[in-house]
Design an enzyme around this catalytic site. Structure first.
Site, PDB file in Angstrom:
ATOM      1  N   LYS A  35      48.928  31.519  -4.551  1.00 19.19           N
ATOM      2  CA  LYS A  35      47.583  30.904  -4.545  1.00 19.19           C
ATOM      3  C   LYS A  35      46.652  31.592  -3.536  1.00 19.19           C
ATOM      4  CE  LYS A  35      45.674  26.283  -3.662  1.00 19.19           C
ATOM      5  NZ  LYS A  35      46.024  24.961  -3.099  1.00 19.19           N
ATOM      6  N   LEU A  36      47.230  32.366  -2.634  1.00 14.57           N
ATOM      7  CA  LEU A  36      46.469  32.990  -1.541  1.00 14.57           C
ATOM      8  C   LEU A  36      45.748  31.935  -0.705  1.00 14.57           C
ATOM      9  CD1 LEU A  36      45.061  36.253  -3.221  1.00 14.57           C
ATOM     10  CD2 LEU A  36      47.154  35.948  -1.868  1.00 14.57           C
ATOM     11  N   ALA A  84      54.925  27.479  -0.199  1.00 16.44           N
ATOM     12  CA  ALA A  84      54.931  26.208   0.531  1.00 16.44           C
ATOM     13  C   ALA A  84      53.839  26.244   1.589  1.00 16.44           C
ATOM     14  CB  ALA A  84      56.281  25.994   1.217  1.00 16.44           C
ATOM     15  N   THR A 101      51.710  20.639  -2.228  1.00 12.47           N
ATOM     16  CA  THR A 101      52.363  21.912  -2.571  1.00 12.47           C
ATOM     17  C   THR A 101      53.890  21.798  -2.530  1.00 12.47           C
ATOM     18  OG1 THR A 101      50.538  23.341  -1.976  1.00 12.47           O
ATOM     19  CG2 THR A 101      52.724  24.297  -1.773  1.00 12.47           C
ATOM     20  N   THR A 135      64.611  25.048   4.521  1.00  5.16           N
ATOM     21  CA  THR A 135      64.657  25.215   5.972  1.00  5.16           C
ATOM     22  C   THR A 135      65.754  24.364   6.624  1.00  5.16           C
ATOM     23  OG1 THR A 135      63.379  24.651   7.949  1.00  5.16           O
ATOM     24  CG2 THR A 135      62.805  23.466   5.996  1.00  5.16           C
ATOM     25  N   ASP A 136      66.158  24.767   7.828  1.00  2.00           N
ATOM     26  CA  ASP A 136      67.115  23.957   8.605  1.00  2.00           C
ATOM     27  C   ASP A 136      66.466  22.679   9.133  1.00  2.00           C
ATOM     28  OD1 ASP A 136      65.446  25.131  10.523  1.00  2.00           O
ATOM     29  OD2 ASP A 136      67.068  25.857  11.805  1.00  2.00           O
ATOM     30  N   GLU A 137      65.122  22.620   9.106  1.00  2.00           N
ATOM     31  CA  GLU A 137      64.432  21.481   9.729  1.00  2.00           C
ATOM     32  C   GLU A 137      64.673  20.173   8.983  1.00  2.00           C
ATOM     33  OE1 GLU A 137      60.528  22.318  11.258  1.00  2.00           O
ATOM     34  OE2 GLU A 137      60.924  24.459  11.302  1.00  2.00           O
ATOM     35  N   TYR A 161      56.079  18.261   7.586  1.00  2.00           N
ATOM     36  CA  TYR A 161      56.564  19.500   6.949  1.00  2.00           C
ATOM     37  C   TYR A 161      58.021  19.339   6.500  1.00  2.00           C
ATOM     38  CZ  TYR A 161      58.810  24.098   6.737  1.00  2.00           C
ATOM     39  OH  TYR A 161      59.575  25.181   6.344  1.00  2.00           O
ATOM     40  N   LYS A 165      59.742  19.239   2.712  1.00  2.00           N
ATOM     41  CA  LYS A 165      60.778  20.191   2.271  1.00  2.00           C
ATOM     42  C   LYS A 165      62.046  19.425   1.858  1.00  2.00           C
ATOM     43  CE  LYS A 165      60.693  24.151   2.241  1.00  2.00           C
ATOM     44  NZ  LYS A 165      60.202  25.149   1.241  1.00  2.00           N
ATOM     45  N   ASN A 191      62.616  32.273  11.115  1.00  2.00           N
ATOM     46  CA  ASN A 191      62.517  33.719  10.847  1.00  2.00           C
ATOM     47  C   ASN A 191      61.482  34.366  11.763  1.00  2.00           C
ATOM     48  OD1 ASN A 191      63.132  34.463   7.375  1.00  2.00           O
ATOM     49  ND2 ASN A 191      63.973  32.782   8.545  1.00  2.00           N
ATOM     50  N   LYS A 200      52.590  31.149  14.239  1.00  2.00           N
ATOM     51  CA  LYS A 200      53.976  30.809  14.581  1.00  2.00           C
ATOM     52  C   LYS A 200      54.320  31.428  15.930  1.00  2.00           C
ATOM     53  CE  LYS A 200      54.675  28.811  10.540  1.00  2.00           C
ATOM     54  NZ  LYS A 200      55.291  29.316   9.352  1.00  2.00           N
TER      55      LYS A 200
HETATM   56  P1  NAD Z   1      54.001  31.320   4.643  1.00  2.00           P
HETATM   57  O1  NAD Z   1      53.214  30.125   5.051  1.00  2.00           O
HETATM   58  O2  NAD Z   1      53.888  32.573   5.427  1.00  2.00           O
HETATM   59  O3  NAD Z   1      53.671  31.695   3.122  1.00  2.00           O
HETATM   60  C1  NAD Z   1      53.518  30.736   2.127  1.00  2.00           C
HETATM   61  C2  NAD Z   1      52.947  31.439   0.887  1.00  2.00           C
HETATM   62  O4  NAD Z   1      52.859  30.469  -0.168  1.00  2.00           O
HETATM   63  C3  NAD Z   1      51.534  31.992   1.093  1.00  2.00           C
HETATM   64  O5  NAD Z   1      51.436  33.285   0.537  1.00  2.00           O
HETATM   65  C4  NAD Z   1      50.644  31.012   0.338  1.00  2.00           C
HETATM   66  O6  NAD Z   1      49.462  31.609  -0.184  1.00  2.00           O
HETATM   67  C5  NAD Z   1      51.584  30.576  -0.788  1.00  2.00           C
HETATM   68  N1  NAD Z   1      51.229  29.249  -1.323  1.00  2.00           N
HETATM   69  C6  NAD Z   1      50.961  28.123  -0.622  1.00  2.00           C
HETATM   70  N2  NAD Z   1      50.654  27.120  -1.479  1.00  2.00           N
HETATM   71  C7  NAD Z   1      50.773  27.625  -2.739  1.00  2.00           C
HETATM   72  C8  NAD Z   1      50.614  27.077  -4.038  1.00  2.00           C
HETATM   73  N3  NAD Z   1      50.261  25.794  -4.205  1.00  2.00           N
HETATM   74  N4  NAD Z   1      50.814  27.869  -5.099  1.00  2.00           N
HETATM   75  C9  NAD Z   1      51.167  29.184  -4.956  1.00  2.00           C
HETATM   76  N5  NAD Z   1      51.311  29.762  -3.735  1.00  2.00           N
HETATM   77  C10 NAD Z   1      51.130  28.986  -2.645  1.00  2.00           C
HETATM   78  O7  NAD Z   1      55.513  30.821   4.584  1.00  2.00           O
HETATM   79  P2  NAD Z   1      56.847  31.590   4.973  1.00  2.00           P
HETATM   80  O8  NAD Z   1      57.053  31.503   6.434  1.00  2.00           O
HETATM   81  O9  NAD Z   1      56.855  32.903   4.295  1.00  2.00           O
HETATM   82  O10 NAD Z   1      57.932  30.637   4.295  1.00  2.00           O
HETATM   83  C11 NAD Z   1      58.316  30.813   2.935  1.00  2.00           C
HETATM   84  C12 NAD Z   1      59.297  29.729   2.546  1.00  2.00           C
HETATM   85  O11 NAD Z   1      60.429  29.790   3.407  1.00  2.00           O
HETATM   86  C13 NAD Z   1      58.737  28.314   2.695  1.00  2.00           C
HETATM   87  O12 NAD Z   1      59.198  27.551   1.608  1.00  2.00           O
HETATM   88  C14 NAD Z   1      59.333  27.803   4.001  1.00  2.00           C
HETATM   89  O13 NAD Z   1      59.503  26.411   3.976  1.00  2.00           O
HETATM   90  C15 NAD Z   1      60.663  28.531   4.014  1.00  2.00           C
HETATM   91  N6  NAD Z   1      61.231  28.814   5.355  1.00  2.00           N
HETATM   92  C16 NAD Z   1      60.466  29.439   6.309  1.00  2.00           C
HETATM   93  C17 NAD Z   1      61.030  29.735   7.550  1.00  2.00           C
HETATM   94  C18 NAD Z   1      60.244  30.470   8.624  1.00  2.00           C
HETATM   95  O14 NAD Z   1      60.731  30.601   9.745  1.00  2.00           O
HETATM   96  N7  NAD Z   1      59.057  30.966   8.347  1.00  2.00           N
HETATM   97  C19 NAD Z   1      62.357  29.386   7.817  1.00  2.00           C
HETATM   98  C20 NAD Z   1      63.104  28.752   6.818  1.00  2.00           C
HETATM   99  C21 NAD Z   1      62.532  28.481   5.586  1.00  2.00           C
HETATM  100  P1  TYD Z   2      57.156  27.560  15.193  1.00  2.00           P
HETATM  101  O1  TYD Z   2      57.084  29.049  15.197  1.00  2.00           O
HETATM  102  O2  TYD Z   2      55.909  26.787  14.879  1.00  2.00           O
HETATM  103  O3  TYD Z   2      58.343  27.161  14.205  1.00  2.00           O
HETATM  104  P2  TYD Z   2      59.047  25.703  13.951  1.00  2.00           P
HETATM  105  O4  TYD Z   2      58.197  24.626  14.495  1.00  2.00           O
HETATM  106  O5  TYD Z   2      59.105  25.693  12.457  1.00  2.00           O
HETATM  107  O6  TYD Z   2      60.398  25.792  14.602  1.00  2.00           O
HETATM  108  O7  TYD Z   2      57.660  27.073  16.593  1.00  2.00           O
HETATM  109  C1  TYD Z   2      58.918  27.515  17.126  1.00  2.00           C
HETATM  110  C2  TYD Z   2      59.140  26.776  18.430  1.00  2.00           C
HETATM  111  O8  TYD Z   2      58.150  27.213  19.369  1.00  2.00           O
HETATM  112  C3  TYD Z   2      58.971  25.269  18.308  1.00  2.00           C
HETATM  113  O9  TYD Z   2      59.916  24.631  19.168  1.00  2.00           O
HETATM  114  C4  TYD Z   2      57.563  25.020  18.821  1.00  2.00           C
HETATM  115  C5  TYD Z   2      57.360  26.116  19.860  1.00  2.00           C
HETATM  116  N1  TYD Z   2      55.965  26.604  20.028  1.00  2.00           N
HETATM  117  C6  TYD Z   2      55.414  26.672  21.304  1.00  2.00           C
HETATM  118  O10 TYD Z   2      56.064  26.338  22.308  1.00  2.00           O
HETATM  119  N2  TYD Z   2      54.134  27.134  21.427  1.00  2.00           N
HETATM  120  C7  TYD Z   2      53.375  27.497  20.346  1.00  2.00           C
HETATM  121  O11 TYD Z   2      52.186  27.878  20.531  1.00  2.00           O
HETATM  122  C8  TYD Z   2      53.967  27.445  19.043  1.00  2.00           C
HETATM  123  C9  TYD Z   2      53.186  27.845  17.822  1.00  2.00           C
HETATM  124  C10 TYD Z   2      55.271  26.990  18.936  1.00  2.00           C
END
Ligand code: NAD
Ligand code: TYD
Length: 356
Positions: A35-36, A84, A101, A135-137, A161, A165, A191, A200
C-alpha cells in the site's frame, strides 16, 4: 499454478530485504503487493526494479477484490504475508489502523487464499502455502530469569500492536484447522539491518548520533530484547516455506539477548570507530519517559526450527550491527529520503517533552 510467489508489504523493512534475498537465491518470480504507507519505500527496492522476476503492485490487503484479481492473474504457489502496521509506539497513539491492517487485512487475505485454493486442482492445492510473518511480542513479557518463548507458550499480548498480531495469528491457525488451508506462521524477535525505518530503536540511535542529537532510552534502559540480523530472518522464512509443516508455527531468533542500554552503547562504540567525533557518542544518551505498558523482556527458544528445519542464525550481534552501521553510513540518500516531512512530525510527537 505458476512458480511465482506473492509477497505483501514488500516495500517495508523486512519485506524489501526478503525480496532482495529471494531474487539473489531463488529462480522464481516475486510479486510485491504494498500500500506504500509511511513505512513503505520503493527506494529500498531500487536494485531489483529492473529484474524480470520482480513486479510491484500498488494496493491494500484490505481490498478483497484486488487481492482476488491478483491471485487469479498470477496463480502463485505461495503468499508470504509481511504487510502490517509494525511500530508499538504508533499503536499506542493510534490503534485503529493496527486493527484494520493487521486483523482485517489478514482476514481478507485468508479469505481470498481459501477461495483461490478451492479453485485449484488437488496437486496444486497441496503445494500452496500461506506464510504469515509474526512476532515474539504475542507471548507478552518474560520474567527476568525464565526460559525463552517456545511455540507452546500461551499468548499474552500487551500492546495494541501485539494484540492485533496475536489476533491475526489466531485467524491463520483457524483457517488451517477449519478449512485445511496450508498455513505456516513464524514468530520472530526484533530485527535490525539495512532499510529499517528510523522510528525503531537501532536506526533511530544511529541517525540521531550522527546528527549529534539525544539518544532517547526509555525508562531505565534495562528492558531486554533478542536481536536478529534481517537477512538471517529472510533465510529462516525461505526455509519454513520449503520445509515447514502446514499448520505449524516456528519461533525465530538470534540468541542475542541484550538490554536496550547495552545495544545503544554498542552502536556508540561502533560509531566511535567508524566516524570518530570530538567526544564519544555515548555522551548523547538520555533516559526519557518510559513507554506505557512497556514489556520488560523477550527471549526466544529456537530449538524447534533448528532441529526440524536445520536453520540457525549466522550473524552475531557484533557482526550484524557493524554491517548495519556501515550500511547507514554508506546510504545517506536513502536516509534523507525517509527522514523528510512526515518523519519529522512523528519524532516531534513522540519525543517532545519526553525527558525524565
Ligand atoms: P514495516 O512497517 O517496515 O513495513 C510494513 C510494510 O507493509 C510497508 O511497506 C507498508 O507500506 C506495508 N503495508 C502496511 N499496511 C498495508 C496494507 N493495508 N496493505 C498493503 N501493504 C501494507 O514492517 P517490518 O518491520 O518490515 O515488519 C514486517 C512484518 O514482520 C510485520 O508483519 C511485523 O509484524 C513482522 N515482524 C517485524 C519484526 C521487526 O523487528 N521489525 C519482528 C518480528 C516480526
Ligand atoms: P522498537 O525498536 O520500537 O521495537 P519493539 O518495541 O517492537 O521491541 O524498540 C526496541 C526497544 O527499544 C524497546 O524496548 C523500546 C526501546 N526504545 C527506546 O528505548 N527508545 C526509543 O526511542 C525507541 C524507538 C525504542
Amino acid at each position: 499454478m505458476q512458480n511465482s510467489i506473492i509477497v505483501t508489504g514488500g516495500a517495508g523493512f523486512i519485506g524489501s530485504n526478503f525480496i532482495h534475498r529471494w531474487i539473489e537465491m531463488e529462480d522464481a518470480s516475486v510479486i510485491n503487493l504494498d500500500k506504500l504507507t509511511y513505512a513503505g519505500n520503493l527506494a529500498s527496492l531500487q536494485a531489483v526494479t529492473e529484474s524480470p522476476r520482480y513486479q510491484f503492485v500498488h494496493g491494500d490487503i484490505c481490498d478483497q477484490e484486488s487481492v482476488r484479481r491478483l491471485l487469479e492473474t498470477h496463480a502463485p504457489r505461495a503468499i508470504v504475508h509481511f504487510a502490517a502496521e509494525s511500530h508499538v509506539d504508533r499503536s499506542i497513539h493510534g490503534p485503529a489502523e493496527f486493527v484494520r491492517t493487521n486483523i482485517e487485512g489478514t482476514f481478507k487475505l485468508l479469505e481470498e487464499a481459501r477461495r483461490y485454493c478451492e479453485s485449484l486442482a488437488p496437486v496444486a492445492r497441496e503445494r500452496f502455502r500461506f506464510l504469515h510473518v509474526s512476532t515474539d511480542e504475542v507471548y507478552g513479557s518474560l520474567e527476568p530469569q525464565g526460559p525463552g518463548f517456545c511455540e507452546t507458550t500461551p499468548y499474552a499480548p500487551n500492546s495494541p500492536y501485539s494484540a492485533s498480531k496475536a489476533a491475526s495469528d489466531h485467524l491463520v491457525r483457524a483457517y488451517h484447522h477449519t478449512y485445511r488451508l496450508s498455513t505456516l506462521t513464524t514468530n520472530c524477535s526484533n530485527n535490525y539491518g539495512p532499510y529499517q525505518f528510523p522510528e525503531k530503536l537501532i536506526p533511530l540511535m544511529i541517525l540521531n548520533a550522527l546528527q549529534g542529537a539525544a539518544l532517547p532510552v526509555y525508562g531505565d534502559g534495562e528492558h531486554r530484547r533478542d536481536w536478529l540480523y534481517v537477512v538471517d530472518h529472510c533465510d529462516a522464512i525461505r526455509a519454513v516455506l520449503v520445509k515447514g509443516q502446514p499448520g505449524q508455527t516456528y519461533n525465530i531468533g538470534g540468541e542475542q539477548e541484550m538490554s536496550n542500554i547495552e545495544v545503544v552503547n554498542i552502536i556508540c562504540e561502533v560509531l566511535d570507530k567508524l566516524r570518530p567525533a570530538a567526544r564519544s557518542y555515548s555522551k548523547l544518551v538520555q533516559f526519557v519517559k518510559d513507554r506505557p505498558g512497556h514489556d520488560r523482556r523477550y527471549a526466544m527458544n529456537i530449538s524447534k526450527i533448528r532441529r526440524e528445519l536445520g536453520w540457525e542464525p549466522k550473524e552475531s550481534f557484533k557482526s550484524g550491527i557493524r554491517k548495519t552501521v556501515e550500511w547507514y553510513l554508506a546510504n545517506p540518500q536513502w536516509v534523507s529520503g525517509v527522514t523528510s516531512g512526515s518523519y519529522r512530525d512523528w519524532i516531534k510527537k513522540q519525543y517532545q517533552g519526553a525527558s525524565n
